[in-house]
Design a protein around this motif. Structure first.
Motif, short mmCIF file in Angstrom:
data_model
loop_
_atom_site.label_atom_id
_atom_site.label_comp_id
_atom_site.label_asym_id
_atom_site.label_seq_id
_atom_site.Cartn_x
_atom_site.Cartn_y
_atom_site.Cartn_z
N GLU A 152 0.83 -1.40 0.01
CA GLU A 152 0.12 -0.07 -0.11
C GLU A 152 0.97 1.14 -0.09
O GLU A 152 2.09 1.33 0.21
N VAL A 155 -0.37 5.76 4.86
CA VAL A 155 -1.46 6.29 5.52
C VAL A 155 -1.45 7.80 5.02
O VAL A 155 -0.47 8.58 5.29
N GLU A 171 -3.50 10.31 12.76
CA GLU A 171 -3.91 9.32 12.19
C GLU A 171 -3.29 7.95 12.72
O GLU A 171 -1.98 8.07 12.85
N PRO A 174 0.10 1.41 11.02
CA PRO A 174 0.45 0.04 11.08
C PRO A 174 1.56 -0.07 12.23
O PRO A 174 2.02 0.87 12.84
N ARG A 295 -8.76 -3.69 14.84
CA ARG A 295 -7.76 -3.14 13.59
C ARG A 295 -6.97 -2.13 14.15
O ARG A 295 -7.29 -1.02 14.71
N TRP A 296 -5.93 -1.97 13.38
CA TRP A 296 -4.99 -0.76 13.96
C TRP A 296 -5.62 0.71 13.37
O TRP A 296 -5.40 1.51 13.76
N GLN A 297 -6.28 0.44 12.22
CA GLN A 297 -7.12 1.76 11.83
C GLN A 297 -7.97 1.88 12.78
O GLN A 297 -8.39 3.45 12.52
N ASP A 298 -8.46 1.32 13.60
CA ASP A 298 -9.62 1.88 14.71
C ASP A 298 -8.91 2.23 15.92
O ASP A 298 -9.43 2.64 17.01
#
Length: 654
Positions: A152, A155, A171, A174, A295-298
């Motif tokens: 990817e 971020v 933000e 990961p 999840r790490w995004q949360d």
């Protein structure tokens, strides 16, 4: 120097032998040194911060840490205010519960990525980007941050403008564990603008430099409020998580579309909120509710271990959706209109927190003022009081207004009645707290002398299964009291009042204890036959402090007792800090204006205890005091007084 205590003592000696620098100047100097010494891609000089903490201790006697569960103060760098304001062009060392790990500066028109080998981070990592504010600044991401060589792009980070740093959030990134290389590069062309990127980790509560405490603002109003003064209900499923025992403040509300919950704090601290036993202040980090980490995004830096943390002085709020759909996101399955129990556990220096609930349109109206007829436990008259009102209060943890007419509410005595299944349910009347317990209702009577006349009284019952009946009683005069309608509920209940003392036996609370006991020893008796024509009698007893008097009456009578000239009501013990503020001792119902009376025509007996240590010492402060008794009796009423001395078991002689 082998221990932390040794270090503290050494620093304390230094503090007394050197002039203390101004802590604010020293903090500012350290901040400047850190900010000016940071180059592109360099790490935070932690040793400078540590040296600053020790210098502050040596210079001013400041402590090394400030955990939420500690009384110690912090001496480390103050966080930026507003939270994401640059410090001399560099990212703040601490902000919003986070600690800086690395700083990257992307020069104007720089296209290549800056590759970092960040210091290993345990737990969630975050990033923020800063750039100068210009009219019409692009809303597009200004930088991308992510593992170098990953699939990817990274971020995306938006710009925090230096003159508008408030209202932004970092933000999540990961994994920043050991061995992960990170790339930071531009994602848009910003012309001549430089971009500063800060990488952050979650700071511990011990480490984070909480700001100086300010006077907490007033909390906002809501339909239902839970705070530190709210009645508590059993939340055993949260006991291990909170460490606060099984009883927590709680309220019962309806889950409906449009219902909201607002967590509010007026100072730094932490607050856990649970619905039906499931924590909703939870991003999955380090908490088995729901199972497994999120999840790490949360990742959310304010949600840790089930608690919402606040980092700044002044008001902080966080809103949650209490609709069935909103609760389903937390794994809580309910239908529209179902009742849910909201509980809270908090750690704040001044208890400046609350959980406010705003109910949606269509929520059922609370039935607060439902009249209840007098009954055996809540008779029309009792102990010199007449019932003003008795109402059924829903056990929902919400405040309900009870109207008491034109009587002075500060004089009212309140008694709660509930079924046995609601043992120890908490009830709050104004500022007075008690518990509902079948059979001992009058032993748990309360009074709030601070209530204001002409206003309804707020009554709150902790969340439970059934309503609680709460009755208010106003004092009546002896001369026109309805004695025939006035029973003795405490004497009628086997669990409410202990049986008469027995010569040679220990008080009931000591019957099962090990070791030496204090025993009752009968030392004197006075009956109606011992009174003179004026209803007076005078006797001498061995002790006054460790003394118990059993008073038994039949018919309408009252008496005054003095020990060496001191009225009995001045000698009866009253807790300096009662467990339930406003709770009346049994003798406070029976002894008024210097007179003892059971306020009934029935045969009744009660014990007045004057022992200084619950009968465990057997040592009186005064020997052979004189007890004077004055009795007023109506229609052939009889009185019988038995005096007992407390004597240690080893000294007892039959």
């Amino acid at each position: 120097m082998n221990t932390l205590d040794d270090l503290r003592r050494s620093l304390d000696k230094s503090a007394h032998s050197h002039d203390a620098p101004d802590p604010h100047e020293l903090l500012r100097a350290v901040q400047d040194n850190i900010a000016n010494g940071r180059d592109k891609g360099t790490r935070t000089p932690r040793l400078v911060a540590a040296a600053a903490a020790i210098a502050l201790v040596a210079g001013g006697g400041w402590a090394l840490s400030q955990a939420l569960d500690s009384d110690e103060e912090t001496g480390v760098i103050q966080p930026a205010e507003p939270a994401w304001e640059l410090v001399d062009g560099a990212p703040p060392e601490y902000a919003a519960g986070l600690a800086l790990v690395d700083t990257v500066e992307l020069g104007a028109r720089e296209d290549g990525a800056v590759v970092l080998e960040p210091e290993p981070v345990t737990g969630p990592a975050f990033a923020m980007a800063w750039c100068p504010s210009e009219p019409g600044a692009t809303p597009e991401p200004v930088a991308l941050v992510g593992p170098e060589g990953g699939d990817e792009a990274g971020v995306p980070l938006h710009c925090v403008h230096q003159d508008r740093p408030e209202g932004v959030r970092p933000e999540p990134l990961p994994d920043l564990s050991d061995g992960v290389d990170f790339g930071v590069h531009r994602s848009t062309d910003l012309g001549t603008q430089d971009i500063v990127v800060g990488l952050y980790r979650e700071a511990s509560a011990d480490e984070f430099p909480y700001p100086d405490q300010q006077e907490a603002p007033d909390p906002p109003s809501h339909d239902v409020v839970i705070d530190a003064s709210s009645p508590m209900t059993n939340q055993a499923e949260l006991a291990d998580l909170t460490g606060q025992g099984v009883m927590l403040p709680a309220a019962t509300v309806e889950s409906r579309e449009g219902a909201t919950l607002t967590a509010w704090a007026g100072e730094p601290g932490r607050l856990l909120v649970a619905v039906n036993g499931t924590v909703i202040t939870n991003d999955g980090e380090g908490l088995g509710q729901p199972a497994g980490a999120g999840r790490w995004q949360d990742a959310d830096p304010d949600l840790r271990g089930g608690y919402w943390h606040t980092w700044t002085a002044g008001a902080s709020t966080r809103e949650f959706d209490l609709s069935p759909a909103g609760l389903a996101a937390h794994g809580i399955q309910v239908n529209e209109g179902d009742s849910v129990v909201v509980a809270a556990s908090a750690a704040f220096p001044n208890d400046a927190w609350q959980v406010g609930i705003d109910q949606a349109e269509g929520a059922a109206e609370s039935a607060g003022d439902t009249p209840v007829e007098p009954n055996a436990a809540l008779p029309p008259f009792a102990y010199g009081y007449g019932q003003v009102t008795a109402v059924s209060i829903p056990a929902d943890g919400a405040a309900h207004e009870v109207k008491v007419g034109d009587v002075d509410p500060a004089e009212l005595v309140w008694v709660a009645q509930c079924p046995e299944s609601m043992h120890l349910t908490q009830v709050q009347v104004g500022g007075a707290n008690t518990q509902c317990n079948a059979g001992i209702e009058w032993v748990l009577a309360v009074q709030d002398t601070g209530l204001i006349g002409g206003e309804p009284v707020e009554v709150t019952v902790a969340s439970a299964t059934e309503p609680v009946t709460v009755a208010a009683y106003a004092p009546r005069e002896w001369e026109d009291y309805a004695f025939e309608e006035s029973p003795d509920p405490m004497a009628a209940s086997e669990s409410a009042i202990a049986p008469p003392p027995v010569h040679g036996e220990a008080p009931p609370e000591m019957a099962e204890t090990r070791g030496p006991k204090a025993l009752y020893r009968e030392v004197a008796t006075v009956t109606t036959d011992d009174l003179d024509a004026d209803g007076r009698a005078e006797i001498t007893v061995p002790s006054s402090t460790d003394l118990s008097i059993w008073l038994e009456t039949t018919g309408v009578s009252r008496m005054q007792l003095e020990i060496d000239g001191t009225p009995i009501d001045q000698l009866l013990p009253t807790p300096d800090q009662p467990v339930r503020p406003g709770t009346l001792e049994a003798h406070q119902l029976l002894v008024r204006d210097g007179w003892y009376s059971t306020w009934t025509t029935e045969t009744s007996g009660h014990e007045l205890r004057l022992d200084s240590a619950d009968g465990q010492t057997g040592q009186g402060e005064r020997d052979e005091p004189t007890v004077t008794i004055q009795v007023e009796a109506q229609d052939g009423a009889e009185v019988d007084l038995t005096f007992y001395e407390f004597v240690l078991e080893e000294d007892f002689e039959g």
